[in-house]
Design a protein around this motif. Structure first.
Motif, PDB file in Angstrom:
ATOM      1  N   SER A 291       0.813  -1.210   0.000  1.00  0.00           N
ATOM      2  CA  SER A 291       0.000   0.000   0.000  1.00  0.00           C
ATOM      3  C   SER A 291       0.852   1.268   0.000  1.00  0.00           C
ATOM      4  O   SER A 291       0.373   2.337  -0.342  1.00  0.00           O
ATOM      5  CB  SER A 291      -0.940   0.002   1.206  1.00  0.00           C
ATOM      6  OG  SER A 291      -0.181  -0.013   2.401  1.00  0.00           O
ATOM      7  N   GLU A 292       2.144   1.160   0.367  1.00  0.00           N
ATOM      8  CA  GLU A 292       3.042   2.312   0.392  1.00  0.00           C
ATOM      9  C   GLU A 292       3.725   2.550  -0.952  1.00  0.00           C
ATOM     10  O   GLU A 292       4.370   3.578  -1.130  1.00  0.00           O
ATOM     11  CB  GLU A 292       4.110   2.123   1.470  1.00  0.00           C
ATOM     12  CG  GLU A 292       3.560   2.046   2.865  1.00  0.00           C
ATOM     13  CD  GLU A 292       4.617   1.650   3.884  1.00  0.00           C
ATOM     14  OE1 GLU A 292       5.746   1.269   3.477  1.00  0.00           O
ATOM     15  OE2 GLU A 292       4.324   1.714   5.073  1.00  0.00           O
ATOM     16  N   LEU A 293       3.597   1.626  -1.870  1.00  0.00           N
ATOM     17  CA  LEU A 293       4.224   1.780  -3.181  1.00  0.00           C
ATOM     18  C   LEU A 293       3.476   2.815  -4.008  1.00  0.00           C
ATOM     19  O   LEU A 293       2.267   2.996  -3.863  1.00  0.00           O
ATOM     20  CB  LEU A 293       4.210   0.458  -3.944  1.00  0.00           C
ATOM     21  CG  LEU A 293       5.054  -0.677  -3.409  1.00  0.00           C
ATOM     22  CD1 LEU A 293       4.842  -1.920  -4.260  1.00  0.00           C
ATOM     23  CD2 LEU A 293       6.524  -0.301  -3.367  1.00  0.00           C
ATOM     24  N   SER A 294       4.195   3.460  -4.905  1.00  0.00           N
ATOM     25  CA  SER A 294       3.549   4.371  -5.847  1.00  0.00           C
ATOM     26  C   SER A 294       2.656   3.560  -6.786  1.00  0.00           C
ATOM     27  O   SER A 294       2.828   2.345  -6.939  1.00  0.00           O
ATOM     28  CB  SER A 294       4.600   5.127  -6.656  1.00  0.00           C
ATOM     29  OG  SER A 294       5.263   4.234  -7.538  1.00  0.00           O
ATOM     30  N   ALA A 295       1.741   4.240  -7.433  1.00  0.00           N
ATOM     31  CA  ALA A 295       0.862   3.566  -8.392  1.00  0.00           C
ATOM     32  C   ALA A 295       1.685   2.924  -9.506  1.00  0.00           C
ATOM     33  O   ALA A 295       1.366   1.825  -9.968  1.00  0.00           O
ATOM     34  CB  ALA A 295      -0.137   4.554  -8.975  1.00  0.00           C
ATOM     35  N   GLU A 296       2.770   3.592  -9.905  1.00  0.00           N
ATOM     36  CA  GLU A 296       3.615   3.060 -10.971  1.00  0.00           C
ATOM     37  C   GLU A 296       4.319   1.777 -10.537  1.00  0.00           C
ATOM     38  O   GLU A 296       4.463   0.839 -11.320  1.00  0.00           O
ATOM     39  CB  GLU A 296       4.650   4.107 -11.407  1.00  0.00           C
ATOM     40  CG  GLU A 296       4.044   5.304 -12.117  1.00  0.00           C
ATOM     41  CD  GLU A 296       3.565   6.387 -11.133  1.00  0.00           C
ATOM     42  OE1 GLU A 296       3.879   6.293  -9.924  1.00  0.00           O
ATOM     43  OE2 GLU A 296       2.864   7.296 -11.564  1.00  0.00           O
ATOM     44  N   ASP A 297       4.774   1.721  -9.275  1.00  0.00           N
ATOM     45  CA  ASP A 297       5.426   0.513  -8.781  1.00  0.00           C
ATOM     46  C   ASP A 297       4.422  -0.615  -8.566  1.00  0.00           C
ATOM     47  O   ASP A 297       4.731  -1.778  -8.816  1.00  0.00           O
ATOM     48  CB  ASP A 297       6.205   0.794  -7.497  1.00  0.00           C
ATOM     49  CG  ASP A 297       7.479   1.584  -7.753  1.00  0.00           C
ATOM     50  OD1 ASP A 297       7.869   1.746  -8.930  1.00  0.00           O
ATOM     51  OD2 ASP A 297       8.083   2.060  -6.775  1.00  0.00           O
TER      52      ASP A 297
END
Length: 116
Positions: free
Chosen positions: A5-11
């Motif tokens: 949930s902490e990842l960017s949308a791109e990741d």
């Protein structure tokens, strides 16, 4: 290691692409990379009698063949406890030092990270 949930949308997109590629092919690993222009490449391990290439290796080759100038991020999913040294070397050779390489299990749960 950041939570999903902490990842960017791109990741998160890279995780999804790597997971889907691995599941679709039944390969040992699935990987996805994002280049400096935001284009993504996803691939699975190639394990033929005459050709063996890791999923990251295929992604790097695809990016190079497409004219990419470098990578922003790498995700690889499989059973390995750490990214392979030759995969990290290929990412570093192509994209330079300090590219994040996220490693996860086959379900897409990230377990560790490294830098090229």
């Amino acid at each position: 290691m950041p939570e999903q949930s902490e990842l960017s949308a791109e990741d998160r997109k890279l995780v999804t692409l790597a997971r889907a590629t691995r599941a679709r092919t039944g390969a040992a690993e699935g990987a996805a990379v994002r280049d400096l222009d935001g284009r993504t490449y996803a691939a699975a391990t190639v394990d033929l009698p005459s050709l063996q290439v890791s999923a990251i290796g295929v992604c790097v080759a695809m990016a190079v063949a497409s004219g990419s100038k470098g990578l922003e991020a790498v995700v690889v999913l499989g059973e390995s406890a750490s990214p392979a040294a030759n995969d990290l070397a290929a990412v570093k050779e192509f994209a330079g030092a300090d590219v994040p390489v996220l490693l996860g299990d086959p379900r897409g749960t990230l377990v560790t990270s490294a830098r090229s």
